[in-house]
Write a protein that holds these residues in place. Structure first.
Motif, PDB file in Angstrom:
ATOM      1  N   VAL A  48       6.075   5.119  -0.864  1.00  0.00           N
ATOM      2  CA  VAL A  48       5.953   5.955   0.332  1.00  0.00           C
ATOM      3  C   VAL A  48       4.976   7.071   0.007  1.00  0.00           C
ATOM      4  O   VAL A  48       5.157   7.792  -0.972  1.00  0.00           O
ATOM      5  CB  VAL A  48       7.331   6.518   0.750  1.00  0.00           C
ATOM      6  N   THR A  49       3.926   7.220   0.833  1.00  0.00           N
ATOM      7  CA  THR A  49       2.864   8.194   0.588  1.00  0.00           C
ATOM      8  C   THR A  49       2.653   9.054   1.825  1.00  0.00           C
ATOM      9  O   THR A  49       2.670   8.552   2.935  1.00  0.00           O
ATOM     10  CB  THR A  49       1.538   7.465   0.253  1.00  0.00           C
TER      11      THR A  49
ATOM     12  N   PRO B 109      -2.771  -9.425   2.951  1.00  0.00           N
ATOM     13  CA  PRO B 109      -3.821  -8.504   2.509  1.00  0.00           C
ATOM     14  C   PRO B 109      -3.358  -7.063   2.363  1.00  0.00           C
ATOM     15  O   PRO B 109      -4.053  -6.264   1.770  1.00  0.00           O
ATOM     16  CB  PRO B 109      -4.870  -8.626   3.615  1.00  0.00           C
ATOM     17  N   GLY B 110      -2.212  -6.684   2.904  1.00  0.00           N
ATOM     18  CA  GLY B 110      -1.752  -5.302   2.805  1.00  0.00           C
ATOM     19  C   GLY B 110      -2.213  -4.479   3.995  1.00  0.00           C
ATOM     20  O   GLY B 110      -2.388  -4.981   5.092  1.00  0.00           O
ATOM     21  N   ARG B 111      -2.439  -3.199   3.757  1.00  0.00           N
ATOM     22  CA  ARG B 111      -2.808  -2.271   4.823  1.00  0.00           C
ATOM     23  C   ARG B 111      -4.222  -2.536   5.306  1.00  0.00           C
ATOM     24  O   ARG B 111      -5.112  -2.867   4.532  1.00  0.00           O
ATOM     25  CB  ARG B 111      -2.697  -0.839   4.302  1.00  0.00           C
TER      26      ARG B 111
ATOM     27  N   LEU C  21       1.292  12.261   7.776  1.00  0.00           N
ATOM     28  CA  LEU C  21       1.166  10.824   8.008  1.00  0.00           C
ATOM     29  C   LEU C  21       1.803  10.107   6.828  1.00  0.00           C
ATOM     30  O   LEU C  21       1.227  10.023   5.753  1.00  0.00           O
ATOM     31  CB  LEU C  21      -0.299  10.412   8.150  1.00  0.00           C
ATOM     32  N   VAL C  22       3.007   9.614   7.036  1.00  0.00           N
ATOM     33  CA  VAL C  22       3.747   8.939   5.978  1.00  0.00           C
ATOM     34  C   VAL C  22       3.526   7.442   6.113  1.00  0.00           C
ATOM     35  O   VAL C  22       3.737   6.868   7.179  1.00  0.00           O
ATOM     36  CB  VAL C  22       5.248   9.287   6.054  1.00  0.00           C
ATOM     37  N   THR C  23       3.068   6.818   5.027  1.00  0.00           N
ATOM     38  CA  THR C  23       2.819   5.382   5.002  1.00  0.00           C
ATOM     39  C   THR C  23       3.716   4.733   3.954  1.00  0.00           C
ATOM     40  O   THR C  23       4.177   5.390   3.023  1.00  0.00           O
ATOM     41  CB  THR C  23       1.349   5.074   4.663  1.00  0.00           C
TER      42      THR C  23
ATOM     43  N   ARG D  16       6.815   5.739  12.580  1.00  0.00           N
ATOM     44  CA  ARG D  16       5.797   4.706  12.366  1.00  0.00           C
ATOM     45  C   ARG D  16       6.461   3.503  11.724  1.00  0.00           C
ATOM     46  O   ARG D  16       7.504   3.626  11.093  1.00  0.00           O
ATOM     47  CB  ARG D  16       4.685   5.222  11.457  1.00  0.00           C
ATOM     48  N   SER D  17       5.842   2.349  11.885  1.00  0.00           N
ATOM     49  CA  SER D  17       6.352   1.151  11.227  1.00  0.00           C
ATOM     50  C   SER D  17       5.200   0.414  10.556  1.00  0.00           C
ATOM     51  O   SER D  17       4.065   0.431  11.051  1.00  0.00           O
ATOM     52  CB  SER D  17       7.071   0.246  12.223  1.00  0.00           C
ATOM     53  N   TYR D  18       5.505  -0.196   9.428  1.00  0.00           N
ATOM     54  CA  TYR D  18       4.509  -0.901   8.632  1.00  0.00           C
ATOM     55  C   TYR D  18       5.063  -2.260   8.219  1.00  0.00           C
ATOM     56  O   TYR D  18       6.210  -2.358   7.776  1.00  0.00           O
ATOM     57  CB  TYR D  18       4.144  -0.109   7.366  1.00  0.00           C
TER      58      TYR D  18
END
Length: 150
Positions: free
Chosen positions: A66-67, A135-137, A52-54, A126-128
């Protein structure tokens, strides 16, 4: 069906049959417990090898972090920042490993579209939304997309 699942199913059925002779209500309780245990094992098996890359924006808005928050290595990671027309690649990230990409200037808003694959070769995307002022994630978002949550 795996060997462990077969053993749990057989033992659960034997316990259920034994309880049926004592009290049918107890047998139904045991049956529900066995089915819940089998469903849990099935869900755990689906998420055992899941990268799961965020992507997040750093505090100073000059770096994309990138995590890999998954359970296995992510390979061939490609990140595209929309609409900034910036793209970069990472060879791989191990679980709980992070990498940063420095930007030339601060950004206020962008969207990171990430494509990557697991060691077997299955592709994920995935897209972010990245924002410096928001507020972020979302902390209530599940770590991995179970039951179709994306």
């Amino acid at each position: 069906m795996e060997k462990n699942q077969k053993i749990i199913l057989v033992v659960g059925c034997l316990i259920t049959l034994g309880l049926f002779y004592i009290e049918p209500f107890f047998a139904l309780i045991a049956l529900v417990g066995v089915l819940a245990l089998l469903m849990s094992i099935h869900i755990m098996r689906d998420t055992a090898e899941y990268p799961l890359v965020t992507a997040e924006l750093s505090e100073n808005a000059r770096e994309i972090i990138v995590t890999n928050a998954g359970t296995t290595r992510a390979q061939n990671i490609h990140v595209a920042l929309v609409p900034l027309n910036i793209e970069f690649d990472l060879a791989s990230l191990d679980p709980d490993e992070e990498s940063g990409f420095s930007l030339g200037s601060m950004i206020s808003e962008a969207k990171a579209v990430i494509t990557y694959e697991n060691p077997v070769g299955r592709e994920f995307s995935r897209s972010y939304a990245l924002t410096a002022l928001g507020p972020g994630r979302d902390p209530t978002e599940p770590m991995f997309p179970i039951f179709g949550h994306r």
